[in-house]
Motif scaffolding. Structure first.
Motif, PDB file in Angstrom:
ATOM      1  N   ILE A  20      -9.399   1.468   3.589  1.00  0.00           N
ATOM      2  CA  ILE A  20      -9.028   2.876   3.862  1.00  0.00           C
ATOM      3  C   ILE A  20      -7.919   3.307   2.893  1.00  0.00           C
ATOM      4  CG2 ILE A  20      -7.903   4.407   5.536  1.00  0.00           C
ATOM      5  CD1 ILE A  20      -9.442   2.875   7.712  1.00  0.00           C
ATOM      6  N   TYR A  21      -6.876   2.450   2.778  1.00  0.00           N
ATOM      7  CA  TYR A  21      -5.760   2.824   1.891  1.00  0.00           C
ATOM      8  C   TYR A  21      -6.176   2.813   0.418  1.00  0.00           C
ATOM      9  CZ  TYR A  21      -2.146   3.021   5.471  1.00  0.00           C
ATOM     10  OH  TYR A  21      -1.395   3.378   6.527  1.00  0.00           O
ATOM     11  N   HIS A  22      -7.035   1.875   0.052  1.00  0.00           N
ATOM     12  CA  HIS A  22      -7.410   1.730  -1.348  1.00  0.00           C
ATOM     13  C   HIS A  22      -8.323   2.865  -1.820  1.00  0.00           C
ATOM     14  CE1 HIS A  22      -8.218  -0.190  -5.106  1.00  0.00           C
ATOM     15  NE2 HIS A  22      -9.520  -0.257  -4.864  1.00  0.00           N
ATOM     16  N   ARG A  23      -9.279   3.218  -0.925  1.00  0.00           N
ATOM     17  CA  ARG A  23     -10.282   4.191  -1.369  1.00  0.00           C
ATOM     18  C   ARG A  23      -9.900   5.633  -1.074  1.00  0.00           C
ATOM     19  NH1 ARG A  23     -15.966   1.481  -0.055  1.00  0.00           N
ATOM     20  NH2 ARG A  23     -15.622  -0.397  -1.277  1.00  0.00           N
ATOM     21  N   TRP A  24      -9.439   5.844   0.169  1.00  0.00           N
ATOM     22  CA  TRP A  24      -9.276   7.247   0.586  1.00  0.00           C
ATOM     23  C   TRP A  24      -7.838   7.728   0.636  1.00  0.00           C
ATOM     24  CZ3 TRP A  24     -12.804   4.282   3.763  1.00  0.00           C
ATOM     25  CH2 TRP A  24     -14.121   4.454   3.402  1.00  0.00           C
ATOM     26  N   LEU A  25      -6.994   6.985   1.307  1.00  0.00           N
ATOM     27  CA  LEU A  25      -5.621   7.476   1.430  1.00  0.00           C
ATOM     28  C   LEU A  25      -4.783   6.873   0.314  1.00  0.00           C
ATOM     29  CD1 LEU A  25      -5.073   6.875   5.245  1.00  0.00           C
ATOM     30  CD2 LEU A  25      -5.743   9.002   4.122  1.00  0.00           C
ATOM     31  N   HIS A  26      -4.383   7.684  -0.610  1.00  0.00           N
ATOM     32  CA  HIS A  26      -3.620   7.105  -1.708  1.00  0.00           C
ATOM     33  C   HIS A  26      -2.138   7.233  -1.409  1.00  0.00           C
ATOM     34  CE1 HIS A  26      -7.211   6.347  -3.898  1.00  0.00           C
ATOM     35  NE2 HIS A  26      -7.623   7.596  -3.595  1.00  0.00           N
ATOM     36  N   PRO A  29       2.811   1.872  -2.149  1.00  0.00           N
ATOM     37  CA  PRO A  29       2.641   0.485  -1.676  1.00  0.00           C
ATOM     38  C   PRO A  29       3.519   0.149  -0.464  1.00  0.00           C
ATOM     39  CG  PRO A  29       2.869   0.544  -4.054  1.00  0.00           C
ATOM     40  CD  PRO A  29       3.120   1.930  -3.584  1.00  0.00           C
ATOM     41  N   THR A  30       4.683   0.814  -0.301  1.00  0.00           N
ATOM     42  CA  THR A  30       5.563   0.504   0.844  1.00  0.00           C
ATOM     43  C   THR A  30       4.862   0.847   2.160  1.00  0.00           C
ATOM     44  OG1 THR A  30       7.322   1.236  -0.604  1.00  0.00           O
ATOM     45  CG2 THR A  30       7.922   0.788   1.678  1.00  0.00           C
ATOM     46  N   THR A  31       4.206   2.012   2.181  1.00  0.00           N
ATOM     47  CA  THR A  31       3.498   2.419   3.405  1.00  0.00           C
ATOM     48  C   THR A  31       2.416   1.400   3.735  1.00  0.00           C
ATOM     49  OG1 THR A  31       3.840   4.660   2.664  1.00  0.00           O
ATOM     50  CG2 THR A  31       2.336   4.372   4.510  1.00  0.00           C
ATOM     51  N   VAL A  32       1.708   0.954   2.700  1.00  0.00           N
ATOM     52  CA  VAL A  32       0.643  -0.035   2.927  1.00  0.00           C
ATOM     53  C   VAL A  32       1.259  -1.312   3.515  1.00  0.00           C
ATOM     54  CG1 VAL A  32      -1.167  -1.425   1.846  1.00  0.00           C
ATOM     55  CG2 VAL A  32      -0.688   0.871   0.991  1.00  0.00           C
ATOM     56  N   ALA A  33       2.385  -1.754   2.882  1.00  0.00           N
ATOM     57  CA  ALA A  33       3.013  -3.003   3.343  1.00  0.00           C
ATOM     58  C   ALA A  33       3.440  -2.878   4.799  1.00  0.00           C
ATOM     59  CB  ALA A  33       4.220  -3.322   2.470  1.00  0.00           C
ATOM     60  N   ASN A  64      -1.407  -7.678  -3.152  1.00  0.00           N
ATOM     61  CA  ASN A  64      -1.175  -7.871  -4.568  1.00  0.00           C
ATOM     62  C   ASN A  64      -2.351  -7.321  -5.386  1.00  0.00           C
ATOM     63  OD1 ASN A  64      -0.679  -8.811  -7.131  1.00  0.00           O
ATOM     64  ND2 ASN A  64      -0.956 -10.966  -6.637  1.00  0.00           N
ATOM     65  N   TYR A  65      -3.568  -7.670  -4.962  1.00  0.00           N
ATOM     66  CA  TYR A  65      -4.768  -7.318  -5.749  1.00  0.00           C
ATOM     67  C   TYR A  65      -5.026  -5.806  -5.763  1.00  0.00           C
ATOM     68  CZ  TYR A  65      -9.466  -7.737  -7.633  1.00  0.00           C
ATOM     69  OH  TYR A  65     -10.563  -7.613  -8.413  1.00  0.00           O
ATOM     70  N   PHE A  66      -4.903  -5.192  -4.582  1.00  0.00           N
ATOM     71  CA  PHE A  66      -5.327  -3.789  -4.490  1.00  0.00           C
ATOM     72  C   PHE A  66      -4.207  -2.779  -4.691  1.00  0.00           C
ATOM     73  CE2 PHE A  66      -8.644  -5.935  -2.008  1.00  0.00           C
ATOM     74  CZ  PHE A  66      -9.769  -5.466  -2.678  1.00  0.00           C
ATOM     75  N   PHE A  67      -2.948  -3.179  -4.418  1.00  0.00           N
ATOM     76  CA  PHE A  67      -1.914  -2.142  -4.397  1.00  0.00           C
ATOM     77  C   PHE A  67      -0.761  -2.355  -5.391  1.00  0.00           C
ATOM     78  CE2 PHE A  67      -3.909  -2.345  -0.233  1.00  0.00           C
ATOM     79  CZ  PHE A  67      -4.414  -1.058  -0.141  1.00  0.00           C
ATOM     80  N   LEU A  68      -0.536  -3.600  -5.848  1.00  0.00           N
ATOM     81  CA  LEU A  68       0.576  -3.805  -6.779  1.00  0.00           C
ATOM     82  C   LEU A  68       0.056  -3.754  -8.218  1.00  0.00           C
ATOM     83  CD1 LEU A  68       2.751  -6.604  -5.109  1.00  0.00           C
ATOM     84  CD2 LEU A  68       3.074  -4.142  -5.095  1.00  0.00           C
ATOM     85  N   VAL A  71      -3.214  -2.843 -10.667  1.00  0.00           N
ATOM     86  CA  VAL A  71      -4.183  -2.883  -9.558  1.00  0.00           C
ATOM     87  C   VAL A  71      -5.497  -3.498 -10.037  1.00  0.00           C
ATOM     88  CG1 VAL A  71      -5.522  -1.427  -7.999  1.00  0.00           C
ATOM     89  CG2 VAL A  71      -3.131  -0.903  -8.434  1.00  0.00           C
ATOM     90  N   GLY A  72      -6.126  -4.318  -9.187  1.00  0.00           N
ATOM     91  CA  GLY A  72      -7.407  -4.930  -9.527  1.00  0.00           C
ATOM     92  C   GLY A  72      -7.244  -6.274 -10.207  1.00  0.00           C
ATOM     93  N   THR A  73      -6.009  -6.772 -10.291  1.00  0.00           N
ATOM     94  CA  THR A  73      -5.797  -8.131 -10.833  1.00  0.00           C
ATOM     95  C   THR A  73      -4.822  -8.865  -9.917  1.00  0.00           C
ATOM     96  OG1 THR A  73      -3.844  -7.543 -12.080  1.00  0.00           O
ATOM     97  CG2 THR A  73      -5.961  -7.315 -13.244  1.00  0.00           C
ATOM     98  N   PHE A  74      -4.787 -10.196 -10.067  1.00  0.00           N
ATOM     99  CA  PHE A  74      -3.829 -10.964  -9.273  1.00  0.00           C
ATOM    100  C   PHE A  74      -2.499 -11.120  -9.997  1.00  0.00           C
ATOM    101  CE2 PHE A  74      -7.840 -12.415  -7.322  1.00  0.00           C
ATOM    102  CZ  PHE A  74      -7.537 -12.072  -6.014  1.00  0.00           C
ATOM    103  N   THR A  75      -2.424 -10.518 -11.201  1.00  0.00           N
ATOM    104  CA  THR A  75      -1.137 -10.622 -11.920  1.00  0.00           C
ATOM    105  C   THR A  75      -0.222  -9.480 -11.482  1.00  0.00           C
ATOM    106  OG1 THR A  75      -2.189  -9.430 -13.678  1.00  0.00           O
ATOM    107  CG2 THR A  75      -1.892 -11.799 -14.024  1.00  0.00           C
ATOM    108  N   ILE A  76       1.093  -9.712 -11.630  1.00  0.00           N
ATOM    109  CA  ILE A  76       2.077  -8.696 -11.251  1.00  0.00           C
ATOM    110  C   ILE A  76       2.947  -8.439 -12.465  1.00  0.00           C
ATOM    111  CG2 ILE A  76       4.047  -8.243  -9.732  1.00  0.00           C
ATOM    112  CD1 ILE A  76       2.685 -10.123  -7.740  1.00  0.00           C
ATOM    113  N   SER A  77       2.955  -7.137 -12.901  1.00  0.00           N
ATOM    114  CA  SER A  77       3.675  -6.850 -14.143  1.00  0.00           C
ATOM    115  C   SER A  77       5.186  -6.771 -13.924  1.00  0.00           C
ATOM    116  CB  SER A  77       3.148  -5.556 -14.773  1.00  0.00           C
ATOM    117  OG  SER A  77       3.245  -4.530 -13.815  1.00  0.00           O
TER     118      SER A  77
END
Ligand code: ADP
Length: 475
Positions: A20-26, A29-33, A64-68, A71-77
């Motif tokens: 829901i957060y990834h596709r529709w509600l943008h 990241p704090t709200t998601v967490a 990490n994968y969807f919101f940090l 996005v779409g990777t397991f790496t964190i910049s």
């Protein structure tokens, strides 16, 4: 099965939130967490720590994968985001632990409350009887009743007695029970379906209690066994006290009986002895001779009466007597009573007052005559010579009530409660009238054997009315 479906539900819910957060509600990241944290807390409170920690790990990875970014990777910049991710994981796990602990404590408190309730209800059940046999018989069913156990078995080593309620699983042989009696902590049986706890009297083993289909802590099981043991000791002690008291009362009555009879025997025997000694001396004129003989006759009559009363009382006490209950009219019962007194002053003083259509009663005429005789004798003894004595009867619900009324000295209210007891005689002035205190207790025993009751209504100085009931004769 339940575990599997809970895992699937938890993961599906997590997937739902993430998509829901990834596709529709943008949102940021704090709200998601925070949303994920809330979900994990709920999980910990509802289903416990295991689910919360598992879901936390998956949530951290998904976060990490969807919101940090990126996005779409397991790496964190941004290294700050590493910190955020780590903070998220630690908060999720710590909060879950706290929430799960509260849940466990609540569960624990509920279990304890239930255990205390069981002990409380059991103590109430066990206090209901003071008789040892009745109590022991009721122990298994009482435990099953208050605890919902599927089966309870009580083994007492004294006489190898077994008592059970419900089903306690496979049969347990005597040697096994004797072995279980010696265990110091509760032992699980039948693959944990039942548990055995030893019963002790002080430190000495006295039996075993086996409870099936119930999970209780060891402490509660010990308390349960302790309660049963104390209840048995209490009932035993009460029975012992009652037995000792009954023996003492018996002894007391025997002494009172001896005193009373010896006293009552001495007076007529003394008079008879004096009369006979005088008669044996030659200088007695015809008139005195007649008087002395009359006195001997009267006193031996008293002796006879005394002996007869003692025998009757002993027979009634030992329940040796077989009464013959026959349908009888009140007229018949009164005639049987008064016939031997034809022409005497007693006969002249009695006024019989019966309603016409009095129903028949079921009675043993000879024994009821003794009751009437005693009541009439007392009425004569305790009232002035010329006053009338009224014998009346009336039908009441299911019984006929028969009354003997006099207008004599009466009985004060304290004595009224006791005159039906053996050997009880009211204090002065009736004490001066000869008697043993057996008459009314005999009357009560006879009336009660008929299924009736006897009572008195009296006013000192005005007279007394003794009333007893007899059951109606069927048809
Ligand atoms: P007893 O007459 O041999 O003393 P009872 O058992 O017949 O023994 O009576 C017990 C006591 O009840 C008597 O001693 C007397 O004090 C009292 N009592 C019984 N009947 C009467 C009565 N009709 N009037 C007054 N007192 C009575």
């Amino acid at each position: 099965m339940v575990i599997l479906s809970r895992w699937s539900a938890a993961m599906a819910a997590l997937g739902g939130i993430v998509s829901i957060y990834h596709r529709w509600l943008h949102v940021n990241p704090t709200t998601v967490a925070l949303t994920l944290l809330l979900f994990i807390l709920l999980l910990a409170a509802k289903w416990g720590l295991r689910y919360a920690v598992g879901v936390s790990l998956v949530a951290t990875v998904s976060y990490n994968y969807f919101f940090l970014p990126p996005v779409g990777t397991f790496t964190i910049s941004d290294p700050q985001n590493w910190l955020a991710l780590f903070a998220f994981l630690v908060t999720a796990v710590t909060a879950s632990r706290l929430s799960a602990r509260i849940r466990e404590e609540e569960h624990e408190a509920q279990v304890r409350r239930r255990e205390v309730e069981i002990l409380f209800h059991l103590s109430r059940e066990l206090l209901q009887t003071d008789k040892v046999t009745e109590l022991i018989n009721s122990v298994p069913s009482s435990i099953a009743l208050v605890s919902d156990a599927s089966g309870v078995l009580l083994y007492l080593s004294d006489g190898d007695r077994l008592y059970r309620a419900g089903d306690v699983g496979p049969r347990i042989e005597l040697p096994m029970l004797q072995e279980l009696m010696l265990i110091s902590v509760p032992r699980k049986l039948d693959e944990g379906r039942a548990v055995a706890v030893s019963l002790r009297a002080g430190v000495k083993p006295r039996g075993v209690l086996i409870v099936a289909g119930l999970s209780l802590s060891d402490g509660t099981l010990d308390a349960l066994a302790g309660l049963v043991s104390i209840a048995i000791d209490r009932a035993q002690a009460l029975e012992d006290v009652t037995r000792v008291e009954a023996a003492k009362e018996n002894e007391r009555l025997r002494n009172v009986m001896l005193d009373s009879i010896t006293h009552e025997l001495r007076t007529p025997l003394g008079s008879i002895k004096t009369a006979i000694t005088t008669l044996l001396s030659s200088d007695v004129n015809a008139e005195d001779r007649q008087k002395l003989l009359l006195s001997v006759d009267e006193e031996s009559g008293r002796l006879n009466h005394l002996v007869a009363q003692s025998v009757e009382m002993t027979q009634l006490d030992s329940r040796e007597i077989q009464m013959q209950f026959v349908p009888s009219t009140m007229e018949q019962l009164i005639a049987t009573t008064l016939a031997p007194h034809d022409g005497t002053t007693l006969h002249q003083r009695v006024r019989v007052d019966l309603p016409k259509d009095l129903p028949k009663v079921l009675a043993d005429p000879a024994w009821i005559a003794k009751v009437l005789q005693n009541l009439l004798d007392n009425a004569c003894k305790f009232s002035a010579a010329a006053t009338p004595i009224t014998l009346s009867a009336e039908a009441r619900e299911g019984v006929v009530a028969i009354s003997v009324a006099d207008s004599g000295i009466g009985i004060d209210s304290q004595d009224q409660a006791m005159i039906f007891d053996k050997f009880y005689r009211a204090q002065s002035p009736s004490q001066r009238v000869p008697g043993t205190g057996m008459g009314l207790s005999i009357c009560r025993a006879i009336v009660e054997s008929h299924g009736g009751s006897i009572s008195v209504v009296s006013q000192p100085g005005r007279g007394s009315v003794f009333t007893f009931t007899l059951p109606l004769s069927p048809a």
